[in-house]
Design a protein around this motif. Structure first.
Motif, short mmCIF file in Angstrom:
data_model
loop_
_atom_site.label_atom_id
_atom_site.label_comp_id
_atom_site.label_asym_id
_atom_site.label_seq_id
_atom_site.Cartn_x
_atom_site.Cartn_y
_atom_site.Cartn_z
N GLY A 1 1.94 -11.23 3.23
CA GLY A 1 1.01 -10.43 2.75
C GLY A 1 0.89 -9.05 3.18
N MET A 2 1.04 -8.82 4.49
CA MET A 2 1.07 -7.66 5.32
C MET A 2 2.22 -6.74 4.50
SD MET A 2 -1.49 -7.37 7.03
CE MET A 2 -1.29 -6.12 8.13
N ALA A 3 3.43 -7.49 4.92
CA ALA A 3 4.79 -6.65 4.31
C ALA A 3 4.40 -6.11 2.95
CB ALA A 3 5.81 -7.61 4.39
N ALA A 4 3.95 -6.97 2.03
CA ALA A 4 3.69 -6.50 0.52
C ALA A 4 2.58 -5.39 0.45
CB ALA A 4 3.15 -7.64 -0.26
N ILE A 5 1.54 -5.36 1.38
CA ILE A 5 0.50 -4.34 1.43
C ILE A 5 1.19 -3.18 1.70
CG2 ILE A 5 -1.41 -3.77 2.51
CD1 ILE A 5 -2.64 -6.22 2.17
N ALA A 6 2.01 -3.11 2.80
CA ALA A 6 2.76 -1.92 3.42
C ALA A 6 3.84 -1.48 2.61
CB ALA A 6 3.58 -2.38 4.73
N MET A 7 4.39 -2.19 1.46
CA MET A 7 5.24 -1.55 0.42
C MET A 7 4.49 -0.83 -0.64
SD MET A 7 8.57 -4.21 0.07
CE MET A 7 7.84 -5.37 -0.52
N ILE A 8 3.30 -1.55 -1.07
CA ILE A 8 2.40 -0.92 -2.00
C ILE A 8 1.89 0.38 -1.29
CG2 ILE A 8 0.29 -1.27 -3.03
CD1 ILE A 8 0.93 -4.16 -3.40
N GLY A 9 1.48 0.56 -0.24
CA GLY A 9 1.10 1.81 0.39
C GLY A 9 2.14 2.67 0.48
N ARG A 10 3.19 2.20 0.90
CA ARG A 10 4.25 3.14 0.82
C ARG A 10 4.65 3.92 -0.55
NH1 ARG A 10 9.43 1.41 3.96
NH2 ARG A 10 7.85 1.65 5.77
N PHE A 11 4.81 3.11 -1.56
CA PHE A 11 5.23 3.58 -3.10
C PHE A 11 3.85 4.37 -3.55
CE2 PHE A 11 8.09 0.03 -3.02
CZ PHE A 11 9.18 0.92 -2.87
N ARG A 12 2.58 4.21 -3.03
CA ARG A 12 1.57 4.91 -3.63
C ARG A 12 1.55 6.34 -3.32
NH1 ARG A 12 -3.93 2.89 -3.14
NH2 ARG A 12 -4.39 4.56 -4.98
N THR A 13 1.81 6.61 -1.74
CA THR A 13 1.48 7.67 -1.34
C THR A 13 2.73 8.79 -1.49
OG1 THR A 13 2.52 7.11 0.86
CG2 THR A 13 0.16 6.89 0.53
#
Length: 60
Positions: free
Chosen positions: A12-24
């Motif tokens: 779950g933490m990895a998924a949140i990190a990838m979503i944050g990386r693609f949004r910014t």
């Protein structure tokens, strides 16, 4: 059971990190140009601030 909880948490933490990386947006990194340090011509010490060097402070 504990291993399964830890694994799901890490996924779950990895998924949140990838979503944050693609949004910014990716901003180019600029290095600040730092001027070279000011040295006293007489003794070679670093001059900090606008006051004269301590070796020349007493002399006019």
């Amino acid at each position: 059971m504990l291993v399964k909880i830890i694994t799901l948490f890490l996924l779950g933490m990895a998924a949140i990190a990838m979503i944050g990386r693609f949004r910014t947006p990716r901003l180019p990194r600029r290095r600040a140009e730092v001027p070279p340090p000011t040295l006293c011509g007489h003794c070679g010490r670093f001059i900090v601030g606008k006051e004269p060097c301590p070796c020349r402070k007493g002399k006019g």
